[in-house]
Structures are given as structure tokens and as C-alpha cells.
Design a protein around this motif. Sequence first.
Motif, PDB file in Angstrom:
ATOM      1  N   PRO A 241       2.577   8.384  -4.502  1.00 42.17           N
ATOM      2  CA  PRO A 241       1.271   8.986  -4.183  1.00 42.17           C
ATOM      3  C   PRO A 241       1.175   9.308  -2.690  1.00 42.17           C
ATOM      4  N   PHE A 242       0.901  10.579  -2.367  1.00 38.27           N
ATOM      5  CA  PHE A 242       0.963  10.984  -0.956  1.00 38.27           C
ATOM      6  C   PHE A 242      -0.149  10.336  -0.138  1.00 38.27           C
ATOM      7  N   ASP A 243      -1.248   9.956  -0.781  1.00 37.14           N
ATOM      8  CA  ASP A 243      -2.323   9.254  -0.070  1.00 37.14           C
ATOM      9  C   ASP A 243      -2.419   7.853  -0.678  1.00 37.14           C
ATOM     10  N   ASP A 244      -2.002   6.870   0.105  1.00 42.17           N
ATOM     11  CA  ASP A 244      -1.965   5.492  -0.415  1.00 42.17           C
ATOM     12  C   ASP A 244      -2.828   4.593   0.455  1.00 42.17           C
ATOM     13  N   THR A 245      -3.937   5.157   0.926  1.00 45.06           N
ATOM     14  CA  THR A 245      -4.743   4.387   1.866  1.00 45.06           C
ATOM     15  C   THR A 245      -5.431   3.191   1.205  1.00 45.06           C
ATOM     16  N   THR A 246      -5.767   3.314  -0.078  1.00 40.54           N
ATOM     17  CA  THR A 246      -6.464   2.183  -0.704  1.00 40.54           C
ATOM     18  C   THR A 246      -5.803   1.673  -1.986  1.00 40.54           C
ATOM     19  N   GLY A 247      -4.756   2.371  -2.450  1.00 42.18           N
ATOM     20  CA  GLY A 247      -4.174   1.979  -3.737  1.00 42.18           C
ATOM     21  C   GLY A 247      -3.090   0.924  -3.632  1.00 42.18           C
ATOM     22  N   PHE A 248      -2.527   0.715  -2.434  1.00 44.46           N
ATOM     23  CA  PHE A 248      -1.441  -0.247  -2.219  1.00 44.46           C
ATOM     24  C   PHE A 248      -0.276  -0.012  -3.184  1.00 44.46           C
ATOM     25  N   TYR A 249       0.009   1.255  -3.447  1.00 44.92           N
ATOM     26  CA  TYR A 249       1.134   1.554  -4.338  1.00 44.92           C
ATOM     27  C   TYR A 249       2.460   1.137  -3.716  1.00 44.92           C
ATOM     28  N   PHE A 250       2.504   1.067  -2.384  1.00 44.53           N
ATOM     29  CA  PHE A 250       3.757   0.678  -1.732  1.00 44.53           C
ATOM     30  C   PHE A 250       4.186  -0.723  -2.157  1.00 44.53           C
ATOM     31  N   SER A 251       3.205  -1.544  -2.569  1.00 48.03           N
ATOM     32  CA  SER A 251       3.560  -2.909  -2.977  1.00 48.03           C
ATOM     33  C   SER A 251       3.653  -3.043  -4.492  1.00 48.03           C
ATOM     34  N   ARG A 252       3.457  -1.927  -5.206  1.00 45.42           N
ATOM     35  CA  ARG A 252       3.479  -1.991  -6.680  1.00 45.42           C
ATOM     36  C   ARG A 252       4.576  -1.114  -7.281  1.00 45.42           C
ATOM     37  N   LEU A 253       5.371  -0.485  -6.404  1.00 49.32           N
ATOM     38  CA  LEU A 253       6.447   0.386  -6.872  1.00 49.32           C
ATOM     39  C   LEU A 253       7.704   0.051  -6.088  1.00 49.32           C
ATOM     40  N   ASP A 338      14.119   7.215  -8.254  1.00 49.70           N
ATOM     41  CA  ASP A 338      13.105   6.881  -9.255  1.00 49.70           C
ATOM     42  C   ASP A 338      12.245   5.750  -8.741  1.00 49.70           C
ATOM     43  N   LEU A 339      10.984   5.757  -9.184  1.00 45.07           N
ATOM     44  CA  LEU A 339      10.053   4.696  -8.786  1.00 45.07           C
ATOM     45  C   LEU A 339       9.744   3.843 -10.006  1.00 45.07           C
ATOM     46  N   ILE A 340       9.749   2.548  -9.805  1.00 44.21           N
ATOM     47  CA  ILE A 340       9.597   1.621 -10.930  1.00 44.21           C
ATOM     48  C   ILE A 340       8.388   0.729 -10.679  1.00 44.21           C
ATOM     49  N   THR A 341       7.539   0.621 -11.685  1.00 46.32           N
ATOM     50  CA  THR A 341       6.296  -0.145 -11.542  1.00 46.32           C
ATOM     51  C   THR A 341       6.563  -1.632 -11.813  1.00 46.32           C
ATOM     52  N   LEU A 342       5.546  -2.430 -11.614  1.00 44.78           N
ATOM     53  CA  LEU A 342       5.707  -3.874 -11.794  1.00 44.78           C
ATOM     54  C   LEU A 342       6.040  -4.248 -13.240  1.00 44.78           C
ATOM     55  N   ASP A 405       2.430 -10.101 -13.452  1.00 48.11           N
ATOM     56  CA  ASP A 405       3.496  -9.595 -12.621  1.00 48.11           C
ATOM     57  C   ASP A 405       3.421 -10.099 -11.199  1.00 48.11           C
ATOM     58  N   GLY A 406       2.656 -11.177 -11.024  1.00 49.68           N
ATOM     59  CA  GLY A 406       2.531 -11.742  -9.688  1.00 49.68           C
ATOM     60  C   GLY A 406       3.884 -12.093  -9.087  1.00 49.68           C
ATOM     61  N   LYS A 407       4.764 -12.667  -9.936  1.00 42.52           N
ATOM     62  CA  LYS A 407       6.074 -13.068  -9.427  1.00 42.52           C
ATOM     63  C   LYS A 407       6.852 -11.854  -8.940  1.00 42.52           C
ATOM     64  N   SER A 408       6.785 -10.810  -9.759  1.00 42.88           N
ATOM     65  CA  SER A 408       7.498  -9.594  -9.390  1.00 42.88           C
ATOM     66  C   SER A 408       6.941  -9.018  -8.094  1.00 42.88           C
ATOM     67  N   PHE A 409       5.618  -9.036  -7.995  1.00 41.69           N
ATOM     68  CA  PHE A 409       4.945  -8.541  -6.799  1.00 41.69           C
ATOM     69  C   PHE A 409       5.475  -9.275  -5.570  1.00 41.69           C
ATOM     70  N   ILE A 410       5.516 -10.619  -5.688  1.00 45.15           N
ATOM     71  CA  ILE A 410       5.956 -11.416  -4.550  1.00 45.15           C
ATOM     72  C   ILE A 410       7.422 -11.137  -4.252  1.00 45.15           C
ATOM     73  N   GLU A 412       9.237  -8.466  -4.862  1.00 45.25           N
ATOM     74  CA  GLU A 412       9.427  -7.164  -4.223  1.00 45.25           C
ATOM     75  C   GLU A 412       9.045  -7.224  -2.753  1.00 45.25           C
ATOM     76  N   ASN A 413       7.936  -7.906  -2.489  1.00 45.06           N
ATOM     77  CA  ASN A 413       7.450  -7.916  -1.119  1.00 45.06           C
ATOM     78  C   ASN A 413       8.254  -8.839  -0.213  1.00 45.06           C
ATOM     79  N   VAL A 414       8.750  -9.931  -0.799  1.00 47.05           N
ATOM     80  CA  VAL A 414       9.632 -10.779  -0.004  1.00 47.05           C
ATOM     81  C   VAL A 414      10.896 -10.011   0.316  1.00 47.05           C
ATOM     82  N   ASP A 415      11.386  -9.279  -0.698  1.00 49.28           N
ATOM     83  CA  ASP A 415      12.577  -8.468  -0.529  1.00 49.28           C
ATOM     84  C   ASP A 415      12.362  -7.467   0.609  1.00 49.28           C
ATOM     85  N   VAL A 416      11.197  -6.802   0.553  1.00 52.92           N
ATOM     86  CA  VAL A 416      10.865  -5.810   1.569  1.00 52.92           C
ATOM     87  C   VAL A 416      10.767  -6.474   2.934  1.00 52.92           C
ATOM     88  N   ALA A 417      10.092  -7.620   2.952  1.00 53.90           N
ATOM     89  CA  ALA A 417       9.908  -8.297   4.231  1.00 53.90           C
ATOM     90  C   ALA A 417      11.246  -8.731   4.814  1.00 53.90           C
TER      91      ALA A 417
END
Length: 513
Positions: A241-253, A338-342, A405-410, A412-417
Motif C-alpha cells: 500500500p503506497f500510503d501506510d500512514t495508519t495501517g501499519f502494513y509494514f509490520s503485517r506483510l 511477493d508479499l505475504i500476510t500474517l 498471529d501474534g507470534k508471527s507478528f513478533i 517478523e518484527n524481531v527479524d526486521v529489527a
Amino acid sequence: MKPEQENNIPNYSSSYWREHEATREFPSLQEDIQVEAAVIGGGMAGILTTYFLTKEGVKVALLEGDVLLNGTTGHTTAKVTAQHSVMYDKLIKNEGEDTARLYYEAQVEAMNTIKSLISEHEINCDYKNQDAYLHAGTEYGKRQLEIEKKAYEQLDIPGELVYDSPLPFDTKAALKMPDQAHFHPVKFLQTLIDEIIKNGGLIFENTTAVNLKGNDDSIKVETRNNYSVTCDKAVMASHFPFDDTTGFYFSRLHPERSYAMAVKTEKEVPEGMYLGVDEPGFSLRHTEIGGEKLAIFGGENHKTGKSEDTLRHFNNIKAFADRHFGVQSVPYRWSAQDLITLDEVPYIGQAVSGKANIFVATGFKKWGMTNSMAAGLLLTDLITDKPNRFADLFAPTRSHLELKDGKSFIKENVDVASQFVKSHLERGSIELDELQKDEGAVVNIKGKRTGAYRNEKGELLLVDTTCTHMKCELEWNNGERSWDCPCHGSRFSVSGEVIEGPASEPLSRVNLE
Ligand code: FES
């Protein structure tokens, strides 16, 4: 490192789908306009959504930052199937039987709609009925297929386990889903693009949307060249999504790259479409040119920005093709992101809570042909206020994601961090003087990590390798000559321009002086 024309693999990426059809050209937006709906993103999902909306009489403007069909749609393997690797057992276990059944039914509806559009518009797009197979060469893979077959039975999905697949190498088992298909997506969509124009739709290429402003009464899509589209409803079908100001898609894909090549083989490849469930899981289908089969092999997936040598993946695919079919030549090779969801189900629908008129379609995993069609159908219903039984299945705001999908969320984000920390600790790996023509690498310039590419003329293009999205460090992609972000998949050209978001700003150029 320098991409070589090795083993007759083309030096530059070229997609079979893009090479075989010249797309129509459209102007860029040169004034402020007002429409009922704006669709941002000229891939399959954006084009189909625009097509269906214009068919319903909605005044639509389709905006594409590059040219139509140059993203994932133009770089697919174009399988039209509901067999999305081993997925249904997992869906039943994680989301329940009803959700798994709905997912299958959404894919079937998408496949049927593709077929009926081909018939309605008499589209010659090399559509061919094919059986789809998942195959396993290991006992573990065979067990996975047996479990998946049970899920098929539970969901009444037609399918059978076979032990003599048409493949010319040993398989322990294959799970066949009959009556699927493959086609040429660019040919298919060309006709629908013509229909959009006939229906009064507007299409603008080289028009990058950068902002979405407004409220439920009126939305303003602002473009990089300072024009705007005012509309009642807006759809982000821009891959990320080109505008991700409030959707936090960066942490869900999370983004993954995969590779494909079209190969003329010595042995004829069999009818059918194949995907291995054992790592690295090569895929195979064919197309026909002048009555002769051209095999399309794919696979070698990895997270974006996490491969040190992307050309290696093409060599691996070629080695697989050579081993089993003999390679005569490789006329085309390409890669896709490709983008993959939680929960591995796409996000299609209202983009964020509280903004009822802004929609999104993203996260199709590697199954963009049917999921794009599902997106086009669902978004059209949502925008024209019609009920759609798949709305809850695909709703991007589905609440269970937060829990299950909390575990997956974490993760992905730990991975990113960790990538963020790791890449900031790394410093340049080779010296600038060592760079050959058409070679790129991370170099160390005065202690600063810098992206360097020397073009065919010998000129150096230097960029700051800090991603303009959230400041992760970029890695060099030698297969595509691009700077790729391992965190959320932004990609930049050798001169720093954005190829793919979520980043919207180009990289800073570095001046040696
Ligand atoms: Fe998010 Fe690069 S894409 S930091």
C-alpha cells in the motif's frame, strides 16, 4: 558482484510475458481531476478492479507509477489454480474449516470468472486447462501431501494422491487437483484494458501517487508531479500500500523474491503444472510457441534482500531443468517480489478502521492470478455497496490476526529489527576501485556504507544505502541491478529511484567529492 552471461542465461532480466505483448501507452496525469473512484496500481488487481467498476458505470481513474503490468503481474508464472501449495490443512487448523472452505470457494469463483471473461470478450490468451500437482520426493513431503489430501476431503475439494506422476523423475507421491489452468496474463489483461477505455475509464501511467488525504466525504490522491485526483473512494492496489500512514502494513506483510526462467528443453515437458513441496520446491508449467513447448521453471524463494548472490538462484533453476529435461537455451529469465500476510490470506477490503472509503488489495502470496481476480470482484462489490460473502475472509482489519498471529507478528518484527541492527553494524565489503563495469556492491567510502554501481560506460553511481522507509540498510541485488531492502521489501534503482515501495522517497546520491 558482476552479473555474467553464464551457462547461456540472459544477462539481463526479461519476462516472457512482457516481451511477447507490446502494451498500449497512456499519458501521465497533467491536471487535477475529479472521479468517483481512484485505483492506484496498474497490475492485475488494479486493472480488474477498474474494469469491473467501469462496467458498473462508476467513473474511475487508474493511476500507475510506472507502466501498466510491469510489476508482479508481468513477472509471474501465471498459474490459474486453487492449489496454493500445501495450504488447506494449515488453514483449517489455524483459521477453521469455514474459513478454509471459503478461501477455496473464492479461488474457484476467481478461476470461473477468468474463464467467463475470456469467453465473453473472445480473448486469445493461451488459456489451457491443466491438472495441478504438488509433488514430493521425500518421505516428509509425502506425509505433508497425505495430510493435505485429508484436508481436501474435509473441504470437498476434488483431488487425488497419485504415485505415478507424469514427471520424469522419482516422486514418492503427488497430489493432483484436476481442471486447473494456465494462461498469458498480459494478453488477457490487454483486452480488459481496452474495455476500460471503452467503458469511459481513465488510465494514467508514469503517475506516482504519494499521498492519500481527506475523509469519508472526499478523498484526495496527490501525485508526485503535484496533481491530484479527488474521489469518493480510493483503492490501493499498488502491491505494498503506497500510503501506510495508519495501517501499519509494514509490520503485517513480509516480502519474498522468487525466480523464473523460460527454457527450451531437449526432452518435452509433460502436460500439467507442478510444484515441489520439498525445499527448494521448483515449479514447472509450459506454454506453447508455434506448436512447440517452452517450459517455465520457477522457485528458489527467499526473503527480499537476504540473498548474497541472486544470480545463483537462476543457476540453480537451470541446473534442475538441465538435470531432468536437458536445457537447449534460456530465452527469458525474470524474478518477482511477493508479499505475504500474517495468516497467508490476502488483505482485500477497507484498509484501516475508521476510513470506510479507502480500500486495499495486497498480500497475494505467490498466487496473484486468482487472488487478483478475487480482489477485483470483492472491491467492486464493496465500492458499489453490494454484499459479498468473501468480505470477512479477506478483511484487512480482521481481528483474529491480532490474537492468533501474534507470534508471527513478533517474529517478523524481531527479524526486521535484527536485520536493522546487523546491517548497521556491517560496513563496506569491497573497494571502489575493484568494481568492474556493470557491477554493483556495498563499498566503504570514508567510513560510510555506500552503494556503488559502475555502469557500462564506466561511470560510478553512488547512493546512500539507508532505506528511506524506516532506515534499514539495503543490499545489492545482482540479478536485477537494484538495491533491495530486507525489512519491508522496498527496492531502488542503481540511481536511487524507488522501484517498489513502501518507500516513497528516492535514495540520497553520494558525491565522491
Ligand atoms: Fe521498510 Fe526499507 S522497506 S525500512
